[in-house]
Design a protein around this motif. Structure first.
Motif, PDB file in Angstrom:
ATOM      1  N   THR A 333      -2.409  -1.665  18.592  1.00 45.36           N
ATOM      2  CA  THR A 333      -1.604  -1.287  18.941  1.00 45.36           C
ATOM      3  C   THR A 333      -0.261  -0.418  19.216  1.00 45.36           C
ATOM      4  N   VAL A 334       1.017  -0.763  19.515  1.00 47.80           N
ATOM      5  CA  VAL A 334       1.705   0.706  20.580  1.00 47.80           C
ATOM      6  C   VAL A 334       2.391   1.233  19.029  1.00 47.80           C
ATOM      7  N   GLU A 335       3.116   2.274  18.665  1.00 50.00           N
ATOM      8  CA  GLU A 335       3.818   2.604  18.039  1.00 50.00           C
ATOM      9  C   GLU A 335       5.150   3.136  19.492  1.00 50.00           C
ATOM     10  N   VAL A 336       6.110   2.545  18.855  1.00 45.00           N
ATOM     11  CA  VAL A 336       7.507   2.926  20.517  1.00 45.00           C
ATOM     12  C   VAL A 336       7.733   3.979  19.677  1.00 45.00           C
ATOM     13  N   ILE A 337       7.467   5.400  20.409  1.00 38.10           N
ATOM     14  CA  ILE A 337       7.821   6.380  20.215  1.00 38.10           C
ATOM     15  C   ILE A 337       9.586   7.167  21.076  1.00 38.10           C
ATOM     16  N   TYR A 415      -7.346  14.691  26.430  1.00 39.80           N
ATOM     17  CA  TYR A 415      -5.585  14.356  26.034  1.00 39.80           C
ATOM     18  C   TYR A 415      -5.473  13.385  25.527  1.00 39.80           C
ATOM     19  N   ASP A 416      -6.413  12.934  25.411  1.00 36.62           N
ATOM     20  CA  ASP A 416      -6.004  11.473  24.254  1.00 36.62           C
ATOM     21  C   ASP A 416      -5.440  12.541  22.766  1.00 36.62           C
ATOM     22  N   LYS A 417      -5.638  13.089  22.473  1.00 38.98           N
ATOM     23  CA  LYS A 417      -5.422  13.272  21.255  1.00 38.98           C
ATOM     24  C   LYS A 417      -3.736  13.476  20.683  1.00 38.98           C
ATOM     25  N   LEU A 418      -3.534  13.194  22.017  1.00 37.12           N
ATOM     26  CA  LEU A 418      -1.929  13.975  21.745  1.00 37.12           C
ATOM     27  C   LEU A 418      -1.348  12.223  21.988  1.00 37.12           C
ATOM     28  N   LEU A 419      -2.368  11.082  22.263  1.00 36.92           N
ATOM     29  CA  LEU A 419      -1.418   9.613  22.087  1.00 36.92           C
ATOM     30  C   LEU A 419      -1.711   9.391  20.676  1.00 36.92           C
ATOM     31  N   ASP A 425      -2.998   2.365  17.146  1.00 37.25           N
ATOM     32  CA  ASP A 425      -3.900   2.723  17.609  1.00 37.25           C
ATOM     33  C   ASP A 425      -3.544   4.151  18.496  1.00 37.25           C
ATOM     34  N   MET A 426      -2.015   3.702  19.338  1.00 38.36           N
ATOM     35  CA  MET A 426      -1.458   5.186  19.814  1.00 38.36           C
ATOM     36  C   MET A 426       0.137   4.990  19.712  1.00 38.36           C
ATOM     37  N   ARG A 427       0.838   5.787  20.462  1.00 40.07           N
ATOM     38  CA  ARG A 427       1.776   6.224  20.748  1.00 40.07           C
ATOM     39  C   ARG A 427       2.264   6.493  21.889  1.00 40.07           C
ATOM     40  N   ASN A 428       3.711   6.005  22.371  1.00 36.94           N
ATOM     41  CA  ASN A 428       4.117   5.889  23.827  1.00 36.94           C
ATOM     42  C   ASN A 428       4.501   7.152  24.998  1.00 36.94           C
ATOM     43  N   SER A 429       4.486   7.474  24.030  1.00 36.83           N
ATOM     44  CA  SER A 429       5.150   9.078  24.223  1.00 36.83           C
ATOM     45  C   SER A 429       4.614  10.175  23.851  1.00 36.83           C
ATOM     46  N   CYS A 430       4.291  11.040  24.368  1.00 36.60           N
ATOM     47  CA  CYS A 430       3.323  12.021  23.953  1.00 36.60           C
ATOM     48  C   CYS A 430       4.308  13.576  24.283  1.00 36.60           C
ATOM     49  N   GLY A 431       5.426  13.767  24.727  1.00 34.76           N
ATOM     50  CA  GLY A 431       6.636  14.216  24.311  1.00 34.76           C
ATOM     51  C   GLY A 431       6.461  14.960  26.111  1.00 34.76           C
ATOM     52  N   ARG A 432       7.219  16.191  26.776  1.00 35.76           N
ATOM     53  CA  ARG A 432       7.296  16.707  27.610  1.00 35.76           C
ATOM     54  C   ARG A 432       5.521  17.579  27.807  1.00 35.76           C
ATOM     55  N   PRO A 433       5.107  17.858  27.594  1.00 38.08           N
ATOM     56  CA  PRO A 433       3.727  18.556  28.094  1.00 38.08           C
ATOM     57  C   PRO A 433       2.758  17.482  28.549  1.00 38.08           C
ATOM     58  N   ALA A 434       2.362  17.906  29.760  1.00 37.11           N
ATOM     59  CA  ALA A 434       1.738  17.093  30.534  1.00 37.11           C
ATOM     60  C   ALA A 434       1.798  15.835  30.462  1.00 37.11           C
ATOM     61  N   GLY A 435       3.008  15.172  30.592  1.00 40.06           N
ATOM     62  CA  GLY A 435       3.947  14.246  30.654  1.00 40.06           C
ATOM     63  C   GLY A 435       3.203  12.783  31.474  1.00 40.06           C
ATOM     64  N   SER A 436       3.303  13.756  33.203  1.00 42.91           N
ATOM     65  CA  SER A 436       2.319  12.476  34.017  1.00 42.91           C
ATOM     66  C   SER A 436       0.933  12.104  33.443  1.00 42.91           C
ATOM     67  N   VAL A 437       0.375  12.712  32.780  1.00 38.75           N
ATOM     68  CA  VAL A 437      -1.502  12.692  32.143  1.00 38.75           C
ATOM     69  C   VAL A 437      -0.878  12.076  31.362  1.00 38.75           C
ATOM     70  N   THR A 438      -0.632  12.091  30.154  1.00 40.46           N
ATOM     71  CA  THR A 438      -0.869  11.660  28.951  1.00 40.46           C
ATOM     72  C   THR A 438      -0.356   9.525  29.069  1.00 40.46           C
ATOM     73  N   LEU A 443      -2.217   3.997  30.036  1.00 44.84           N
ATOM     74  CA  LEU A 443      -3.026   3.254  30.406  1.00 44.84           C
ATOM     75  C   LEU A 443      -5.038   3.347  30.671  1.00 44.84           C
ATOM     76  N   LYS A 444      -5.326   4.219  30.887  1.00 41.56           N
ATOM     77  CA  LYS A 444      -6.507   4.528  31.115  1.00 41.56           C
ATOM     78  C   LYS A 444      -7.615   3.504  30.168  1.00 41.56           C
ATOM     79  N   ARG A 445      -6.280   3.531  28.510  1.00 41.87           N
ATOM     80  CA  ARG A 445      -6.740   2.508  27.419  1.00 41.87           C
ATOM     81  C   ARG A 445      -6.913   0.885  27.387  1.00 41.87           C
ATOM     82  N   PHE A 446      -6.597   0.705  29.254  1.00 43.21           N
ATOM     83  CA  PHE A 446      -6.142  -0.520  29.177  1.00 43.21           C
ATOM     84  C   PHE A 446      -6.972  -1.086  30.501  1.00 43.21           C
TER      85      PHE A 446
END
Length: 490
Positions: A333-337, A415-419, A425-438, A443-446
Motif C-alpha cells: 500500500t502507498v500513501e499518496v503525499i 534512504y528507505d527511512k525517508l519512504l 507501507d510507504m509514501r510516494n514522495s519524500c520531499g526535496r532532499p535526494a529526490g531522484s534517489v528516493t 521503485l526498487k521495492r517493486f
C-alpha cells in the motif's frame, strides 16, 4: 511519422563532380592533404580548396568540423561543405562529421564525396540523426508546409558494402525519429488512445503488440497506475510489445517506460510557467517504443519485451487526492503525499507485472521521473540507478559508445527511512532532499531480488532547451542508440 533522410550510396564518379547541383561535401585531411575527390574539386575551383586548406580558418577548424564555401567557381554546385576529417576517422568523429554536414546541407540536394573514406556509413548516420525537424504543425499561408528534404547521395568506392553497413544504422535512425516524434507531439494529439494505436501499428514490422485496457488492469490489481489516470477522460492502458528474435526458450529482457501523456501534477497542481513542457512526460515510453521499433526493423537476434504504462494525470472530481492510500499489484500500500509524484506509481505496477508474467533475464525502466535529476546532472546525463553492477557497467559502456550521457547515482537502504508512511507501507514522495534517489528507492521495492535491474531517470535528457550532439533542440531520442546496442550484449 517524420521519416529519416533517405540516403543513396553511389559509385564515385570523378567526371560528374563539375555538374553536381545543390551542395557538395568534400573532405580535407587534418594535415591539409586532399584526396582524389578533393583534388578534382580543387582543379575545378582553380586552387580554391588548396588555398583554404592552407589558411588560418582551416587551422582553427577542429576534426569533423565543417565550413561553407558559397558559389564555387567552375562548378554547378551552389556551395561546398568543406569538412576537416582524415581518411580513417573513428566512428565518433565520422558520425559528428555527418552531423556538421547536416547542419549545412540546406533544403536542396546534397552530394557527399566520400570516396575511400572509411566509416562512410557513420557519416551517413550522423547526417540522418541531425537532419530532423518536427514541423508537422507549421503552415505557410494557412496551407501545410512543404517539409520535403533534398536528396542525399554519398559517392563511395564500394557502395554496396557501405549500404550493407548502413542498413542497421538506418533502423536505429528510424527508432530515434519515432521516439522524437512521440515526445514532440502535443497532448491533445498524443492521447493514450492515439499512443496505443501508434504502437499497435508496429505489428506491421513484426512486433507482437497487446493492449491492456482499464477493466483488465483492474482485474490485475494495478491500482497505483489506475489511480494516476482516474482524473482524466483518457483511459489508462498498458501496452506490451514483444520482439522474439532469439531462441524460443530464452527469457526476454524487459524494457519498461513511463507514459504520462500529460502531467498537470493532478491535485498537487504544477505552476503554470513551463507546464506546456509536460507533453514530454511520456518520454520513457517513447524511448521503449523507439528501441522496440529498431529491434524489429533490424531483426535483432534477441528476445525483448517492451511495456509502457499510458496515463494522463489531470485534476478533476475523480482525481486521486493527497492523503489517499492505494494498493499496488504487488500488494503493498502507498500513501499518496503528492499527486505530482505520479510516475513512480505507474512504473510500480508495470514493473511488477513485467516480472510476474515474463520472468525477464534483466529489466530496465525509463522515466522522466524527477526534476531533481536535472538539478544534479543538468541536460548532459541521465541518472542511472542499479541493483546489479555488471548490468550497470554494460549500460554505461553502451551509453558512452553511442555518445549518450549517463551517470550512476546511489541506491542505499539508508534512504528507505525517508519512504516511511504513518498509515501505509510507504509514501510516494519524500520531499526535496535526494529526490531522484528516493524515487529510485521507491521503485526498487517493486523489483525482485533475483531480477537485475536499472532505473534510468531521463528527465534532463529526453527533451533539451538547446541542441545536443545529434539532435536539434527539443526531443532527443536519448537512449534508443544505447539500449539498442545493449540488447545485443545482455
Amino acid at each position: 511519422m517524420t521519416t529519416p533522410t533517405t540516403i543513396h550510396f553511389k559509385e564515385t564518379d570523378i567526371d560528374a563532380i563539375a555538374a553536381l547541383e545543390g551542395r557538395v561535401a568534400v573532405f580535407v585531411a587534418e594535415d591539409g592533404r586532399l584526396d582524389v575527390n578533393a583534388r578534382r574539386v580543387n582543379r575545378l575551383t582553380k586552387g580554391a580548396l588548396a588555398r583554404f586548406s592552407e589558411s588560418e580558418a582551416f587551422e582553427k577548424m577542429k576534426a569533423s568540423q565543417a565550413m561553407l564555401m558559397s558559389f564555387p567557381a567552375g562548378m554547378e554546385a551552389e556551395a561546398l561543405v568543406v569538412v576537416r576529417l582524415d581518411r580513417r576517422p573513428s566512428a565518433e568523429l565520422a558520425r559528428k562529421a555527418g552531423v556538421e554536414i547536416a547542419k549545412l546541407k540546406g533544403k536542396g540536394a546534397l552530394t557527399v564525396l566520400g570516396g575511400n573514406i572509411t566509416r562512410a556509413e557513420e557519416i551517413s548516420f550522423g547526417i540522418a540523426l541531425r537532419d530532423y525537424e518536427f514541423d508537422v504543425y507549421r503552415t505557410e499561408n494557412g496551407e501545410a508546409r512543404d517539409s520535403e528534404k533534398g536528396e542525399v547521395t554519398v559517392m563511395v568506392n564500394k557502395p554496396e558494402e557501405v549500404a550493407r553497413a548502413a542498413a542497421p544504422l538506418a533502423a536505429v535512425a528510424e527508432g530515434v525519429f519515432f521516439t522524437r516524434d512521440l515526445v514532440n507531439e502535443p497532448a491533445n494529439v498524443l492521447t493514450t488512445d492515439d499512443f496505443a494505436a501508434r504502437l499497435a501499428a508496429m505489428q506491421e514490422i513484426g512486433l507482437d503488440v497487446e493492449i491492456l485496457e482499464e477493466d483488465e488492469l483492474e482485474k490485475l490489481g494495478m491500482r497505483t497506475l489506475l489511480a494516476v489516470g482516474q482524473g482524466s477522460d483518457s483511459p489508462s492502458k498498458v501496452v506490451v510489445m514483444r520482439w522474439n528474435g532469439g531462441e524460443t526458450d530464452d527469457a526476454p529482457f524487459a524494457l519498461v517506460g513511463k507514459g504520462v501523456v500529460f502531467d498537470t501534477g493532478g491535485i498537487s497542481l504544477k505552476p503554470a510557467g513551463g507546464m506546456e513542457e509536460m507533453t514530454m512526460d511520456m518520454g520513457g515510453a517513447g524511448v521503449v517504443a523507439g528501441v522496440m521499433r529498431t529491434l524489429a526493423l533490424r531483426k535483432a537476434k534477441t528476445n525483448v519485451v517492451g511495456l509502457v504504462g499510458l496515463v494522463e494525470n489531470m485534476p478533476s472530481a475523480r482525481a486521486q487526492r493527497p492523503g489517499d492510500v492505494v494498493k499496488s499489484m504487488k500488494g503493498d500500500t502507498v500513501e499518496v503525499i503528492n499527486t505530482d509524484a505520479e510516475g513512480r506509481l505507474v512504473l510500480a505496477d508495470v514493473l511488477w507485472y513485467a516480472q510476474e508474467r515474463f520472468k525477464p533475464r534483466g529489466m530496465i525502466d525509463l522515466a522522466t521521473l524527477t526534476g531533481a535529476v536535472i538539478i544534479g546532472l543538468g541536460h548532459e546525463n541521465a541518472g542511472v540507478f542499479a541493483n546489479d553492477d555488471d548490468l550497470c557497467k554494460a549500460m554505461l559502456k553502451a551509453a558512452e559508445a553511442e555518445g549518450e550521457g549517463a551517470w550512476r547515482l546511489p541506491l542505499s537502504p539508508a534512504y528507505d527511512k525517508l519512504l516511511k508512511s504513518k498509515i501505509a507501507d510507504m509514501r510516494n514522495s519524500c520531499g526535496r532532499p535526494a529526490g531522484s534517489v528516493t524515487a529510485a528507492q521507491f521503485l526498487k521495492r517493486f523489483v525482485k531480488d533475483e531480477t537485475p535491474w536499472i532505473h534510468l531517470d531521463i528527465a534532463g535528457v529526453a527533451s533539451t532547451p538547446t541542441e545536443t550532439a545529434y539532435a536539434p533542440k527539443g526531443a532527443t531520442g536519448w537512449g534508443v542508440m544505447a539500449l539498442n546496442r545493449l540488447m545485443d550484449e545482455v
